[in-house]
Scaffold this motif. Structure first.
Motif, mmCIF file in Angstrom:
data_model
loop_
_atom_site.group_PDB
_atom_site.id
_atom_site.type_symbol
_atom_site.label_atom_id
_atom_site.label_comp_id
_atom_site.label_asym_id
_atom_site.label_seq_id
_atom_site.Cartn_x
_atom_site.Cartn_y
_atom_site.Cartn_z
ATOM 1 N N ALA A 328 0.867 -1.189 0.000
ATOM 2 C CA ALA A 328 0.000 0.000 0.000
ATOM 3 C C ALA A 328 0.892 1.223 0.000
ATOM 4 N N ASN A 329 0.480 2.274 -0.681
ATOM 5 C CA ASN A 329 1.144 3.555 -0.436
ATOM 6 C C ASN A 329 0.142 4.693 -0.485
ATOM 7 N N CYS A 330 0.405 5.725 0.302
ATOM 8 C CA CYS A 330 -0.526 6.853 0.402
ATOM 9 C C CYS A 330 0.248 8.151 0.541
ATOM 10 N N PHE A 331 -0.153 9.118 -0.265
ATOM 11 C CA PHE A 331 0.318 10.493 -0.049
ATOM 12 C C PHE A 331 -0.589 11.102 1.015
ATOM 13 N N LEU A 341 4.664 10.914 2.291
ATOM 14 C CA LEU A 341 4.353 9.666 1.580
ATOM 15 C C LEU A 341 4.669 8.491 2.490
ATOM 16 N N ILE A 342 3.740 7.521 2.546
ATOM 17 C CA ILE A 342 4.047 6.288 3.283
ATOM 18 C C ILE A 342 3.886 5.095 2.352
ATOM 19 N N ASP A 343 4.687 4.047 2.595
ATOM 20 C CA ASP A 343 4.690 2.854 1.746
ATOM 21 C C ASP A 343 4.907 1.660 2.670
ATOM 22 N N PHE A 344 4.037 0.674 2.590
ATOM 23 C CA PHE A 344 4.131 -0.448 3.532
ATOM 24 C C PHE A 344 3.453 -1.678 2.958
ATOM 25 N N ASN A 345 3.542 -2.803 3.683
ATOM 26 C CA ASN A 345 2.814 -4.016 3.279
ATOM 27 C C ASN A 345 2.357 -4.778 4.516
ATOM 28 N N TYR A 346 1.904 -6.027 4.330
ATOM 29 C CA TYR A 346 1.397 -6.781 5.481
ATOM 30 C C TYR A 346 2.420 -6.847 6.610
ATOM 31 N N PRO A 356 10.290 4.951 -5.303
ATOM 32 C CA PRO A 356 10.387 3.507 -5.158
ATOM 33 C C PRO A 356 11.820 3.006 -4.995
ATOM 34 N N THR A 357 12.818 3.898 -5.242
ATOM 35 C CA THR A 357 14.212 3.478 -5.050
ATOM 36 C C THR A 357 14.907 4.522 -4.176
ATOM 37 N N ALA A 358 16.199 4.357 -3.974
ATOM 38 C CA ALA A 358 16.942 5.264 -3.097
ATOM 39 C C ALA A 358 16.934 6.709 -3.598
ATOM 40 N N VAL A 359 16.600 6.927 -4.868
ATOM 41 C CA VAL A 359 16.579 8.308 -5.378
ATOM 42 C C VAL A 359 15.151 8.773 -5.677
ATOM 43 N N GLY A 360 14.166 8.158 -5.069
ATOM 44 C CA GLY A 360 12.772 8.509 -5.379
ATOM 45 C C GLY A 360 12.194 9.567 -4.457
ATOM 46 N N LEU A 361 10.905 9.501 -4.244
ATOM 47 C CA LEU A 361 10.190 10.473 -3.410
ATOM 48 C C LEU A 361 10.513 10.215 -1.929
ATOM 49 N N PRO A 362 10.631 11.296 -1.136
ATOM 50 C CA PRO A 362 10.952 11.090 0.281
ATOM 51 C C PRO A 362 9.803 10.437 1.036
ATOM 52 N N LEU A 363 10.138 9.465 1.886
ATOM 53 C CA LEU A 363 9.124 8.765 2.697
ATOM 54 C C LEU A 363 9.072 9.364 4.094
ATOM 55 N N LEU A 364 7.874 9.441 4.628
ATOM 56 C CA LEU A 364 7.637 9.901 5.993
ATOM 57 C C LEU A 364 8.238 11.281 6.264
ATOM 58 N N ARG A 365 8.309 12.100 5.233
ATOM 59 C CA ARG A 365 8.842 13.450 5.405
ATOM 60 C C ARG A 365 8.000 14.392 4.561
ATOM 61 N N GLU A 366 7.591 15.521 5.176
ATOM 62 C CA GLU A 366 6.808 16.502 4.422
ATOM 63 C C GLU A 366 7.656 17.085 3.305
ATOM 64 N N SER A 367 7.089 17.171 2.093
ATOM 65 C CA SER A 367 7.826 17.841 1.022
ATOM 66 C C SER A 367 6.868 18.326 -0.048
ATOM 67 N N ARG A 368 7.322 19.329 -0.778
ATOM 68 C CA ARG A 368 6.540 19.852 -1.892
ATOM 69 C C ARG A 368 6.426 18.819 -3.015
ATOM 70 N N ASN A 370 6.214 15.629 -2.752
ATOM 71 C CA ASN A 370 5.139 14.684 -2.461
ATOM 72 C C ASN A 370 3.763 15.308 -2.740
ATOM 73 N N HIS A 371 3.623 16.600 -2.452
ATOM 74 C CA HIS A 371 2.354 17.281 -2.745
ATOM 75 C C HIS A 371 2.100 17.263 -4.257
ATOM 76 N N LEU A 372 3.156 17.526 -5.022
ATOM 77 C CA LEU A 372 2.998 17.486 -6.490
ATOM 78 C C LEU A 372 2.671 16.068 -6.942
#
Ligand SMILES: Cc1cc2nc3c(=O)[nH]c(=O)nc-3n(C[C@H](O)[C@H](O)[C@H](O)COP(=O)(O)OP(=O)(O)OC[C@H]3O[C@@H](n4cnc5c(N)ncnc54)[C@H](O)[C@@H]3O)c2cc1C
Length: 411
Positions: A328-331, A341-346, A356-368, A370-372
């Motif tokens: 699951a993932n949710c902005f 952005l959060i990303d998790f599974n069972y 989705p990789t080390a250079v992707g969108l920041p997780l668990l951190r507020e950012s512009r 992620n808003h975009l």
């Protein structure tokens, strides 16, 4: 035969149409109306950030050529004889059934919720009429005590009420009436979110924005005229405006269909294959299932990929793919043009890092960024996800490459 032409039903139908020629499979979708709502957009309607017309499109037009659309209510399914009944008396038979009928909002199940004050002082943004009515009222709101309440779990998009509280804080500040307002989030959970690391981050943000968090609060009764919300254990919260997320259950026909659902109308479903124990030719996805992951569009999308594969394997008499991992993932909109952005599974809770990789969108951190990302989802939804196209780098299995392991703290 696909029951429900929302997120999961449409994606599944289109994926199967791409996979099978017309002479190999007949694909039918049943839905009660021809209005497909982009539900994440409902969050923005109350604040005037989206208009209702912008988030609705005809259902039929989202289905590929060669898919038969029935604009009907499903009345009952008889799984033992592979047939179902529509509201006009038509009986349809099938070789394989996909249940994608989502949830049913049940505001009438909470005492007083739909009584006097409903859509005047007590609202939900979980459907289009409610979100539009709330927009008109918020526009006239001159300040006061705004309570956001989740009646009880499970609900779809469990982060949406938290997002609503964040956006309410931002909206009231923009309008210069935050100082004479209070924003309260009352939840039946013991923290603002179920998963400890994410809950810690979100609770910090709530505090930072002066949003009061009331936990273990299940709505028992609402007095929409007197402005009082009472929990089952007798605690009271006063409000000038109540924004509620009503109880959720499965579609009513599921309760009427022998052997299909559980007591709440959700469909017991294998958490890895999406086949149901009801019968081997019955599959389910999305909000309609009883799976222990979020009821979210992202989940439904990841499930649709595995489910379409398994429908093909079922017809070919091959072993089913067991790879769905609860991804699951949710902005999470936090106001001021930022999102988390959060990303998790069972098995793995939301962790910091990148997606989705080390250079992707920041997780668990507020950012512009992620808003975009959240805003871009609507275009991606209509033009890639619903048509059943694959998105490079976005897979049903949860990626781990960009994630940092952290010690979990008690929430
Ligand atoms: C306010 C809000 C914000 C959200 N934000 C996000 C987000 O940011 N990210 C995210 O991933 N998810 C979000 N979601 C959740 C997401 O929209 C759902 O999880 C997703 O749409 C589930 O897809 P589904 O196919 O299971 O159900 P739906 O898309 O709801 O489709 C179910 C369909 O079944 C039809 N149906 C039901 N019963 C019958 C019947 N008896 N006869 C005929 N038709 C029937 C309905 O008309 C409906 O079209 C949000 C939801 C809400 C309400």
């Amino acid at each position: 035969m696909i029951l429900g032409g929302g997120t999961g039903g449409t994606m599944t139908a289109n994926r199967l149409r791409r996979r099978f020629d017309a002479n190999e499979a007949e694909i039918h979708v049943v839905d009660r109306d021809d209005r497909h709502v982009y539900q994440p957009g409902l969050l923005f309607v109350p604040f005037g950030l989206a208009h209702e017309d912008e988030i609705v499109r005809p259902r039929r037009r989202q289905l590929r050529d060669g898919i038969v659309f029935h604009e009907n209510e499903v009345e009952e399914v008889w799984i033992e004889r592979d047939e179902l009944l529509l509201d006009d008396g038509t009986v349809l038979s099938y070789d394989l059934l996909v249940v994608a009928s989502g949830v049913r909002l049940q505001p009438e199940e909470t005492e007083g919720m739909t009584g006097p004050g409903w859509n005047e002082r007590v609202f939900t943004f979980y459907d289009l009429p409610g979100a539009a009515a709330l927009a008109r009222t918020l526009e006239r709101f001159g300040g006061g005590r705004l309570v956001v309440n989740i009646a009880d779990m499970p609900i779809k998009c469990p982060v949406a009420p938290i997002e609503f509280a964040f956006l309410a804080d931002w909206y009231l500040r923009e309008r210069g009436i935050r100082a004479r307002s209070e924003v309260v989030l009352a939840t039946p959970l013991d923290g603002c979110f179920t998963k400890p690391v994410a809950s810690e981050h979100l609770t910090y943000l709530l505090g930072n924005k002066e949003i009061e968090l009331v936990t273990e609060f299940s709505a028992g009764e609402i007095d929409g005229v007197g402005g009082k919300l009472t929990s089952y254990d007798g605690r009271e919260l006063d409000f000038d405006l109540l924004v509620t997320v009503p109880l959720h259950g499965g579609a009513a026909y599921i309760e009427r269909s022998p052997g299909l659902g559980d007591a709440l109308g959700f469909v017991p479903t294998d958490k890895h294959t999406l086949q149901t124990p009801a019968k081997p030719n019955v599959f389910a996805l999305g909000d309609a299932t009883d799976l222990p992951t979020s009821k979210a569009g992202s989940v439904t999308h990841f499930e649709a990929e595995v489910l379409a594969e398994n429908v093909a394997r079922y017809f070919a008499d091959r072993e089913l793919d067991t790879s769905y991992d609860g991804h699951a993932n949710c902005f999470i909109e936090t106001g001021f043009h930022k999102a988390l952005l959060i990303d998790f599974n069972y098995d793995t809770e939301p962790l910091p890092g990148h997606y989705p990789t080390a250079v992707g969108l920041p997780l668990l951190r507020e950012s512009r960024l992620n808003h975009l990302g959240k805003l871009a989802c609507q275009w991606i939804y209509w033009h890639a996800l619903l048509p059943g196209r694959d998105i490079p780098g976005v897979t049903p299995a949860m990626p781990t490459a960009g994630k940092k392991r952290v010690a979990a703290h008690a929430s």
